[in-house]
Design a protein around this motif. Sequence first.
Motif, PDB file in Angstrom:
ATOM      1  N   SER A 327       0.851  -1.192   0.000  1.00  0.00           N
ATOM      2  CA  SER A 327       0.000   0.000   0.000  1.00  0.00           C
ATOM      3  C   SER A 327       0.884   1.239   0.000  1.00  0.00           C
ATOM      4  O   SER A 327       1.994   1.225   0.540  1.00  0.00           O
ATOM      5  CB  SER A 327      -0.930   0.017   1.212  1.00  0.00           C
ATOM      6  N   GLY A 328       0.383   2.308  -0.615  1.00  0.00           N
ATOM      7  CA  GLY A 328       1.153   3.539  -0.659  1.00  0.00           C
ATOM      8  C   GLY A 328       0.376   4.625  -1.366  1.00  0.00           C
ATOM      9  O   GLY A 328      -0.756   4.437  -1.805  1.00  0.00           O
ATOM     10  N   TRP A 329       1.018   5.786  -1.487  1.00  0.00           N
ATOM     11  CA  TRP A 329       0.347   6.946  -2.065  1.00  0.00           C
ATOM     12  C   TRP A 329       1.330   7.735  -2.919  1.00  0.00           C
ATOM     13  O   TRP A 329       2.551   7.544  -2.853  1.00  0.00           O
ATOM     14  CB  TRP A 329      -0.217   7.843  -0.960  1.00  0.00           C
ATOM     15  N   MET A 330       0.769   8.641  -3.713  1.00  0.00           N
ATOM     16  CA  MET A 330       1.600   9.514  -4.544  1.00  0.00           C
ATOM     17  C   MET A 330       0.869  10.827  -4.797  1.00  0.00           C
ATOM     18  O   MET A 330      -0.335  10.843  -5.086  1.00  0.00           O
ATOM     19  CB  MET A 330       1.928   8.844  -5.878  1.00  0.00           C
ATOM     20  N   LEU A 331       1.598  11.931  -4.674  1.00  0.00           N
ATOM     21  CA  LEU A 331       1.086  13.274  -4.930  1.00  0.00           C
ATOM     22  C   LEU A 331       1.967  13.942  -5.972  1.00  0.00           C
ATOM     23  O   LEU A 331       3.193  13.932  -5.845  1.00  0.00           O
ATOM     24  CB  LEU A 331       1.070  14.097  -3.647  1.00  0.00           C
ATOM     25  N   SER A 332       1.369  14.494  -7.007  1.00  0.00           N
ATOM     26  CA  SER A 332       2.130  15.200  -8.035  1.00  0.00           C
ATOM     27  C   SER A 332       1.446  16.515  -8.369  1.00  0.00           C
ATOM     28  O   SER A 332       0.214  16.632  -8.266  1.00  0.00           O
ATOM     29  CB  SER A 332       2.266  14.349  -9.307  1.00  0.00           C
ATOM     30  N   GLY A 333       2.229  17.514  -8.740  1.00  0.00           N
ATOM     31  CA  GLY A 333       1.692  18.829  -9.046  1.00  0.00           C
ATOM     32  C   GLY A 333       2.389  19.469 -10.226  1.00  0.00           C
ATOM     33  O   GLY A 333       3.541  19.158 -10.543  1.00  0.00           O
ATOM     34  N   LEU A 334       1.671  20.370 -10.894  1.00  0.00           N
ATOM     35  CA  LEU A 334       2.196  21.062 -12.064  1.00  0.00           C
ATOM     36  C   LEU A 334       1.659  22.487 -12.073  1.00  0.00           C
ATOM     37  O   LEU A 334       0.454  22.707 -11.933  1.00  0.00           O
ATOM     38  CB  LEU A 334       1.761  20.334 -13.347  1.00  0.00           C
ATOM     39  N   ALA A 335       2.563  23.454 -12.203  1.00  0.00           N
ATOM     40  CA  ALA A 335       2.178  24.866 -12.359  1.00  0.00           C
ATOM     41  C   ALA A 335       2.840  25.391 -13.614  1.00  0.00           C
ATOM     42  O   ALA A 335       4.061  25.247 -13.795  1.00  0.00           O
ATOM     43  CB  ALA A 335       2.612  25.679 -11.147  1.00  0.00           C
ATOM     44  N   GLU A 336       2.053  26.000 -14.505  1.00  0.00           N
ATOM     45  CA  GLU A 336       2.623  26.485 -15.756  1.00  0.00           C
ATOM     46  C   GLU A 336       1.922  27.750 -16.231  1.00  0.00           C
ATOM     47  O   GLU A 336       0.797  28.061 -15.813  1.00  0.00           O
ATOM     48  CB  GLU A 336       2.555  25.401 -16.837  1.00  0.00           C
ATOM     49  N   TYR A 337       2.609  28.474 -17.091  1.00  0.00           N
ATOM     50  CA  TYR A 337       2.128  29.763 -17.602  1.00  0.00           C
ATOM     51  C   TYR A 337       2.304  29.773 -19.115  1.00  0.00           C
ATOM     52  O   TYR A 337       3.419  29.640 -19.625  1.00  0.00           O
ATOM     53  CB  TYR A 337       2.900  30.914 -16.963  1.00  0.00           C
ATOM     54  N   LYS A 338       1.227  29.931 -19.844  1.00  0.00           N
ATOM     55  CA  LYS A 338       1.269  29.862 -21.300  1.00  0.00           C
ATOM     56  C   LYS A 338       1.575  31.221 -21.898  1.00  0.00           C
ATOM     57  O   LYS A 338       0.936  32.223 -21.566  1.00  0.00           O
ATOM     58  CB  LYS A 338      -0.059  29.337 -21.841  1.00  0.00           C
ATOM     59  N   THR A 339       2.572  31.253 -22.797  1.00  0.00           N
ATOM     60  CA  THR A 339       2.945  32.487 -23.490  1.00  0.00           C
ATOM     61  C   THR A 339       2.863  32.259 -24.999  1.00  0.00           C
ATOM     62  O   THR A 339       2.569  31.148 -25.462  1.00  0.00           O
ATOM     63  CB  THR A 339       4.369  32.918 -23.114  1.00  0.00           C
ATOM     64  N   ASP A 340       3.163  33.294 -25.754  1.00  0.00           N
ATOM     65  CA  ASP A 340       3.129  33.167 -27.211  1.00  0.00           C
ATOM     66  C   ASP A 340       4.264  32.300 -27.745  1.00  0.00           C
ATOM     67  O   ASP A 340       4.156  31.726 -28.831  1.00  0.00           O
ATOM     68  CB  ASP A 340       3.210  34.551 -27.866  1.00  0.00           C
ATOM     69  N   TRP A 341       5.362  32.208 -27.009  1.00  0.00           N
ATOM     70  CA  TRP A 341       6.530  31.485 -27.494  1.00  0.00           C
ATOM     71  C   TRP A 341       6.698  30.108 -26.857  1.00  0.00           C
ATOM     72  O   TRP A 341       7.517  29.302 -27.292  1.00  0.00           O
ATOM     73  CB  TRP A 341       7.793  32.286 -27.241  1.00  0.00           C
ATOM     74  N   GLY A 342       5.918  29.799 -25.811  1.00  0.00           N
ATOM     75  CA  GLY A 342       6.040  28.513 -25.133  1.00  0.00           C
ATOM     76  C   GLY A 342       5.299  28.508 -23.811  1.00  0.00           C
ATOM     77  O   GLY A 342       4.655  29.502 -23.434  1.00  0.00           O
ATOM     78  N   THR A 343       5.390  27.388 -23.110  1.00  0.00           N
ATOM     79  CA  THR A 343       4.700  27.247 -21.826  1.00  0.00           C
ATOM     80  C   THR A 343       5.688  26.793 -20.755  1.00  0.00           C
ATOM     81  O   THR A 343       5.952  25.592 -20.608  1.00  0.00           O
ATOM     82  CB  THR A 343       3.549  26.240 -21.934  1.00  0.00           C
ATOM     83  N   PRO A 344       6.298  27.729 -20.002  1.00  0.00           N
ATOM     84  CA  PRO A 344       7.186  27.344 -18.904  1.00  0.00           C
ATOM     85  C   PRO A 344       6.386  26.830 -17.717  1.00  0.00           C
ATOM     86  O   PRO A 344       5.242  27.256 -17.485  1.00  0.00           O
ATOM     87  CB  PRO A 344       7.908  28.655 -18.560  1.00  0.00           C
ATOM     88  N   GLY A 345       6.986  25.914 -16.954  1.00  0.00           N
ATOM     89  CA  GLY A 345       6.275  25.349 -15.820  1.00  0.00           C
ATOM     90  C   GLY A 345       7.205  24.708 -14.805  1.00  0.00           C
ATOM     91  O   GLY A 345       8.392  24.474 -15.078  1.00  0.00           O
ATOM     92  N   LEU A 346       6.666  24.446 -13.626  1.00  0.00           N
ATOM     93  CA  LEU A 346       7.370  23.756 -12.552  1.00  0.00           C
ATOM     94  C   LEU A 346       6.598  22.494 -12.198  1.00  0.00           C
ATOM     95  O   LEU A 346       5.363  22.491 -12.172  1.00  0.00           O
ATOM     96  CB  LEU A 346       7.484  24.653 -11.317  1.00  0.00           C
ATOM     97  N   VAL A 347       7.317  21.419 -11.922  1.00  0.00           N
ATOM     98  CA  VAL A 347       6.697  20.143 -11.554  1.00  0.00           C
ATOM     99  C   VAL A 347       7.264  19.671 -10.226  1.00  0.00           C
ATOM    100  O   VAL A 347       8.384  20.041  -9.838  1.00  0.00           O
ATOM    101  CB  VAL A 347       6.917  19.067 -12.633  1.00  0.00           C
TER     102      VAL A 347
END
Length: 532
Positions: A327-347
Amino acid sequence: MKTITTLVLAASLVLGGVGAASAIDFKVKGEWLMNFDLGSGGKFVSKGRDGKNAVGNYRAAGHGIEDNFEARQRVRLELTAVASETLSGTVFFEMGDSVWGASNSLYGGGGALGADGRVVELKRAYIDWMVPSTDLKLRMGIQGFYLPSETFGSAILMEDGAGITASYKFNDNVSLTTFWLRAYNDNASAANTLDTRVSDDYLDNVDFFGLVMPLDFEGVKITPWVMAGAIGENFDRTNVNFATEIASGSKAYNGASPIDVRRNTTALVAPPGALDDNARHLLRADAYSTAIWAGLTGKITIADPFRFSWDFNYGSVTTGREEYDRSGWMLSGLAEYKTDWGTPGLVGWWSSGDDGNIKNGSEIMPFVSIGSGGYNLSTLGTWGEPWLSNDGIMGYNAVGTWGFGARVMDISFVEDLKHNLRVNYFRGTNDPAMAGYITGTRSYKGQGKATGLSDFNSYGTYLTTEDSGMEVNLDTHYDIYKNLDMWIHLGYIHLWLDDSYSMWGGYDKKGNSHGLNATDAWRASISFRYSF
């Protein structure tokens, strides 16, 4: 040749019947993939613990027999017969993966001189229909089963299988999906297992039942879900000398069950060192192991173009004997910001790991299979791309680890050309004591080291809190024509492993310890896809 002839005849019958059944609308889709891959194969260590060169057994799990350079191809054809908006049928064929030059079935066959391999596979075959006078939709047959995710993809189930899916939309905000997946049945045989105590096709079924409820509102989407399973004690009694096959790499992770193999894909067995392949099945107290998973995924886009997403998953498998539970668990997250040239983000992600007590089962989250990928945390370490290049060398997903990273997706300054850049740091969450049960410096009930296994990447890949790593991916996509595109995948992984004798370090004939001779994993591949 016989297989190809059969397909041609079947297609002729279909096309010949179009005139007589003019109400049926046939839709055809397909793709041809060609991949050329150069890399290390993810061996990570160049010598065994005895100091000898034994690369074959020390490559990352599932990659023990791959060459440094390989050329592969795959063809997929999908035909849908649409009778109306409420009734249709789909059949999906796959030919390959075929490795150029290979004639054996492990690599699909048909790639050696003379070709004519039997490589046609039925990937999916199902019917879609709606219950009359209702909005209830049903899908029956071999289909794709994907549990919800708003970050990298489901860490539990993304795979094809046979079953039934029912979905109903209450309104624009609330819908409900239920499913039954029959993963395995009628595969166990006393003759196959060389064990007369196993009755043919007895207690060998594996069934999963799921419930998913998406709640979609303006700027916010939340999806709670739950899946339960019953796992017959004999479902995986299908491979002769199972442990030896895994250790030697001859059939590792191909002929074996994806649930049972410990390439980060097991929903049944406990921590490393607790494995006794012959006794393990007979020691289960319950005829059916009970499995349960639950999760909550979410996505917030109120502050668009900023987006925040998360997945929380929990899973448990109970066998009736504590040392084999998991038994176990997992938590994941993603924050990103969409621009005209790409989408930078943190995971970021965090998953539970083994606690070092081999008697109380495993604390790594169990999961079923994500073979139909992809788990898009990375494109080398995890199963990140549904292409042919050799990814997943660290494992199908990131269970048993924690980490964080930065990425920039869809970078584009030139028309038809895009890049994805990822940089991730990760560390294991398993207790260092578990390394001893794999390498043999610790024993349990006089068993010695884990059956047939000898170092950290036999489990693909088992990292403790003393082990860490870094991965960099640069993936480039270019549209050559409207229906022809090209991918270039570049990946690199470096591991910082504890190579002391009590951990992953080795020994020579005089008993002196030495390091792992650790090497980095890398991959450079180019793929071409024609799709219509």
